[in-house]
Design an enzyme around this catalytic site. Sequence first.
Site, PDB file in Angstrom:
ATOM      1  CE1 TYR A 227      -3.113   2.977   0.459  1.00  0.00           C
ATOM      2  CE2 TYR A 227      -3.410   2.381   2.762  1.00  0.00           C
ATOM      3  CZ  TYR A 227      -3.710   3.192   1.691  1.00  0.00           C
ATOM      4  OH  TYR A 227      -4.615   4.209   1.843  1.00  0.00           O
TER       5      TYR A 227
ATOM      6  CE  LYS B 102      -5.934   1.784  -1.131  1.00  0.00           C
ATOM      7  NZ  LYS B 102      -6.561   1.773   0.214  1.00  0.00           N
TER       8      LYS B 102
END
Length: 324
Positions: free
Chosen positions: A139, A168
Site C-alpha cells: 500500500y 495499491k
Amino acid sequence: MPMEQPQWTGVIPAITTPLRDDFTVDHAALADHVNWLVDSGCTGIVTGGSLGEAATLSFEEKVAVNETCVRTLAGRVPVVAGIAGLATAECVALARAAEQVGCDGIMALPAYVYYSDWPEAREHYSAIINATGLSCMLYNNPIAYRTDVLPEQLAELAERHENLHAVKESSGDVRRVTAVREALGDRLAVFAGLDDMIVEAVAMGAAGWIAGLVNALPVESVRVYELARDGRWAEAHALYHWFLPLLRMDTVPKFVQLIKLVQAEVGRGTETVRPPRLPLEGAERDEALKLVRERLASRPPLPNASAHGASNGQGGSAKVAAGR
C-alpha cells in the site's frame, strides 16, 4: 485454509468496520456487510485499512475481524488482511495471525507515525512480506503516511519477494500507474487506491480498484470499473460524472465519517466511528447530507445485484484477488 493463488483484479472494497453504540465491533453487521458486497459483484475484500479505522483497533480486534470475514465468505472471494501498526514486530505478528485464521492475502501498510526513509521502509515491508507465504499487496499512500515508494523502489522489492504481487497506488498521480507499469510490466498488478482516479487509472493499465464508496454503492462501483475495463468510455464517463462528487469524499481527512454517512443514508450501516473521530454534525453534516441526497436522487438506473451477477457469469462469487 487460504484459497489457491488467484488473480489480483476487479473491485475490492477496503471495508469499513461496523461499530455498536459502545464502540465495540458489530460482527453480525460485519458479516452481513461483506456478504452484500460480494453479492453485488465485488471480487474480494480488504480488512483493517485506514477506512476500517485500523489505527483504533487492538491487535485482537483486527484478528477477530479477519476471522469473521473468512468464516462468513467461506472461500467465495479472497479475504485480504490489512497489516498496519506502530512497530514492525507488531505488523509481522499480525501478518502471521492473518495467515493462521485463513486469510488469502495481505496488504502491507507503512508504519504508523514514523516517516521512514527508503532503507527503513524497505526493511519494514520486507519483514511483513517475509512473515507469510500469502500473496501480498503493498500500500503506497504518501499523502497520508508521507512514505512514498517510487517505481524503482517497488521494483527492488518485487525482485526480493516472489510473493509480492500487487500495489495499491494512492499517490493521487495517475502518471504513477504508467510509471509502475513501465518499470515492472505485468510483474505487479496496479490498483487504483483513491476513489476519484479509477477511470483514469484503468485507462493507464490498472488491474483493479481498492475502493471506499463501494461500501455504500457497490453496484455503481463495480459497474463504472467494468465499463472502463471494457473500453466503453462514453458509458463509463457518464456514470463517473454522476459518481465523482461522492467518490471525492474518499480523499479528505474525514473520509471515514463521510463514507459511513453515505452507508447510513442507503440503509447499509451507521455513522458510528471510534474516537478520536466523531460523527459529523451541524453545518458540516448538513452540507454533506445535501450532496449525498442530491446524488442519490439522480441515481442512474443500473442492473440490481442479482442481474449483475447473471450478466457477468459470476454471481458475486468470482475467486479473484491474490497473485499475478
